[in-house]
Write a protein that holds these residues in place. Structure first.
Motif, PDB file in Angstrom:
ATOM      1  N   VAL A   1       0.834  -1.025  -0.046  1.00 10.57           N
ATOM      2  CA  VAL A   1       0.012  -0.063   0.132  1.00 10.57           C
ATOM      3  C   VAL A   1       0.971   1.411  -0.185  1.00 10.57           C
ATOM      4  N   HIS A   2       0.811   2.060  -1.014  1.00  9.70           N
ATOM      5  CA  HIS A   2       1.506   3.390  -1.170  1.00  9.70           C
ATOM      6  C   HIS A   2       0.466   4.496  -0.696  1.00  9.70           C
ATOM      7  N   VAL A   3       0.331   4.903   0.388  1.00 11.23           N
ATOM      8  CA  VAL A   3      -0.473   5.901   0.833  1.00 11.23           C
ATOM      9  C   VAL A   3      -0.433   7.338  -0.108  1.00 11.23           C
ATOM     10  N   ALA A   4       0.905   7.663   0.063  1.00  3.63           N
ATOM     11  CA  ALA A   4       1.401   8.883  -0.567  1.00  3.63           C
ATOM     12  C   ALA A   4       0.786   8.944  -2.034  1.00  3.63           C
TER      13      ALA A   4
ATOM     14  N   VAL B   1     -11.571   5.295  -0.680  1.00  6.05           N
ATOM     15  CA  VAL B   1     -11.218   3.686  -0.427  1.00  6.05           C
ATOM     16  C   VAL B   1      -9.720   3.721  -0.157  1.00  6.05           C
ATOM     17  N   MET B   2      -8.991   4.689  -0.223  1.00  2.00           N
ATOM     18  CA  MET B   2      -7.365   4.563  -0.003  1.00  2.00           C
ATOM     19  C   MET B   2      -7.438   4.986   1.603  1.00  2.00           C
ATOM     20  N   ARG B   3      -8.154   5.782   1.902  1.00  2.00           N
ATOM     21  CA  ARG B   3      -8.279   6.145   3.481  1.00  2.00           C
ATOM     22  C   ARG B   3      -8.833   5.037   4.432  1.00  2.00           C
ATOM     23  N   MET B   4      -9.475   4.140   3.968  1.00  2.00           N
ATOM     24  CA  MET B   4     -10.080   3.044   4.235  1.00  2.00           C
ATOM     25  C   MET B   4      -8.683   2.165   4.843  1.00  2.00           C
ATOM     26  N   VAL B   5      -8.194   1.633   3.443  1.00  2.00           N
ATOM     27  CA  VAL B   5      -6.866   1.122   3.611  1.00  2.00           C
ATOM     28  C   VAL B   5      -5.878   1.576   4.229  1.00  2.00           C
ATOM     29  N   ALA B   6      -5.662   2.937   4.214  1.00  2.00           N
ATOM     30  CA  ALA B   6      -4.624   3.246   5.006  1.00  2.00           C
ATOM     31  C   ALA B   6      -4.990   3.210   6.587  1.00  2.00           C
ATOM     32  N   GLU B   7      -6.039   3.157   6.985  1.00  2.00           N
ATOM     33  CA  GLU B   7      -6.388   2.999   8.497  1.00  2.00           C
ATOM     34  C   GLU B   7      -5.873   1.620   8.835  1.00  2.00           C
TER      35      GLU B   7
ATOM     36  N   ALA C   1      -2.209   1.183   9.044  1.00  2.00           N
ATOM     37  CA  ALA C   1      -1.679   1.695  10.406  1.00  2.00           C
ATOM     38  C   ALA C   1      -1.759   0.988  11.542  1.00  2.00           C
ATOM     39  N   GLN C   2      -2.525   0.002  11.588  1.00  2.00           N
ATOM     40  CA  GLN C   2      -2.880  -0.969  12.786  1.00  2.00           C
ATOM     41  C   GLN C   2      -1.662  -1.857  12.909  1.00  2.00           C
ATOM     42  N   PRO C   3      -0.765  -2.117  13.769  1.00  2.00           N
ATOM     43  CA  PRO C   3       0.617  -2.869  13.959  1.00  2.00           C
ATOM     44  C   PRO C   3       0.202  -4.233  14.029  1.00  2.00           C
ATOM     45  N   GLY C   4       1.133  -5.193  13.592  1.00  2.00           N
ATOM     46  CA  GLY C   4       0.900  -6.410  13.593  1.00  2.00           C
ATOM     47  C   GLY C   4       0.211  -7.060  12.509  1.00  2.00           C
TER      48      GLY C   4
END
Length: 407
Positions: free
Chosen positions: A247-250, A288-294, A297-300
């Motif tokens: 995933v490439h958020v930028a 959709v990118m915001r949902m994927v980025a969230e 961001a969750q560890p593990g």
């Protein structure tokens, strides 16, 4: 090059086939020839003549390819044909062919073998490969069609497995052994015809909204995966195995760097896509990118989308426990279609095509080797053009003006 002439008796009841050639292929060479009762035999003999430089095949070649009746009086082959080689079966040759493949992905070789075992060997496996005719291959194809296989599936089986085996059998061996066959029985053989089943797709924003509402009511976790699948057109094995590192958020994109594939009835993560076209970067809408980025961001997290047990989703579990409920609820809400998960991929590619996305970009989004596959299989006719057509044709005919004039 030798020629084949079709000859029919005066009464029109008997047809024979004559192979003729000029010695050495020279214009001043003497004519030579042989006549056969069957066209297949004539084609086999012609191939031998061509391979011999437009000369009559040697006694060894005639005996090896079943033309002992054409041996000159008193002539005999220098070595007796090997009975085991004469009866080399399609199965035995196919196994040897599979063993020589070095370029394909191991999973591809496994798929070839699985298709051969399931769809080819039961009918052709024990047949001597040198004796298989075009009629047999046509009947084999039609048998697959009658058994319910789609034209695309049959094309995949014959194009990826059967045709290459016959092509290899028409070439000399690695140590210059004579070719097992003199012609490929699949050459010019058309695929069996049959109706093409149109896959149900989401055709409008309202239909997409109805579907997604049903998905989020059933299970938000599953709905997020389906939203990403619909927005990207990814295959099941690509979206279910999507890792956070892809995933490439930028940039607002995701890359296909690994896939989930079923091997020996188990779903396993393959470290790379099967083909070079599988490596691609796909853009995501901002929402959709915001949902994927969230999620990233969750560890593990090993995968962007995870099943309740914390690992990737298994297709069978997702289909039974989530998809069927979502599909049925969407229909209860008024969606007039019986959607499939793969239909979401068809939906996106059809949308992009109708909105004028250029073919090269469309092929890249799909991860296909050929744009023909994208357009012929994945892009469907919709009703979105109906209203513009009504307006254009109405203006051309002047319907409104006629109505106003009382006509």
């Amino acid at each position: 090059m030798a020629q084949i002439e079709k000859r029919t008796t005066k009464d029109g009841k008997t047809t024979r086939w004559r192979v003729k050639w000029r010695a050495g292929g020279r214009r001043d060479g003497e004519w030579d020839g042989e006549t056969f009762d069957y066209q297949a035999d004539a084609k086999r003999f012609k191939a031998l003549v061509d391979a011999a430089g437009n000369h009559r095949p040697t006694p060894d070649q005639l005996a090896q390819h079943g033309f002992t009746a054409l041996l000159p009086a008193g002539a005999a082959p220098t070595s007796a044909p090997d009975p085991a080689e004469e009866k080399l079966t399609f199965r035995a040759y196919a196994e040897d062919w599979l063993a020589t493949l070095v370029k394909p992905h191991p999973e591809t070789v496994r798929k070839y073998r699985e298709r051969l075992e399931k769809h080819v060997f039961p009918r052709l496996g024990d047949r001597p490969i040198a004796e298989i005719t075009r009629r047999e291959m046509r009947e084999w194809q039609q048998g697959l069609r009658d058994a319910g296989l789609s034209a695309k599936t049959i094309a995949n089986i014959r194009g990826e497995s059967v045709v290459p085996i016959f092509k290899a059998a028409c070439r000399p061996g690695e140590d210059e052994e004579p070719a097992v066959r003199t012609y490929n029985p699949m050459d010019g053989l058309a695929l069996p015809e049959g109706p093409r089943a149109e896959r149900d797709i989401l055709e409008s924003p309202d239909e997409a909204r109805t579907f997604l509402q049903a998905a989020y009511e059933v299970d938000p976790e599953a709905a997020d995966l389906l939203l990403c699948k619909l927005a990207t057109g990814l295959r099941w094995g690509e979206v279910s195995a999507l890792p956070p590192r892809a995933v490439h958020v930028a940039r607002g994109t995701v890359s296909i760097v690994q896939v989930l594939r079923k091997v020996n009835r188990r779903w396993v993560v393959e470290a790379k896509p099967k083909t070079k076209q599988g490596y691609r970067e796909v853009p995501l809408p901002a929402s959709v990118m915001r949902m994927v980025a969230e999620r990233v961001a969750q560890p593990g997290r090993e995968f962007v989308f995870i099943a309740p047990r914390g690992n990737h989703w298994r297709y069978e579990d997702f289909y039974t426990d989530r998809w069927v409920k979502i599909r049925d609820l969407a229909r209860e809400k008024g969606l007039p279609r019986k959607m499939t998960m793969h239909g979401l991929r068809h939906s996106l590619l059809t949308l992009l095509a109708t909105e004028g996305v250029d073919l090269a970009a469309l092929r890249t989004m799909a991860g296909h080797a050929s744009v023909t596959t994208t357009m012929n299989v994945y892009v469907h006719a919709t009703r979105r053009h109906h209203e513009p057509v009504r307006q254009i044709v109405g203006d051309f005919l002047g319907i409104d003006e006629l109505a106003a004039a009382g006509r």
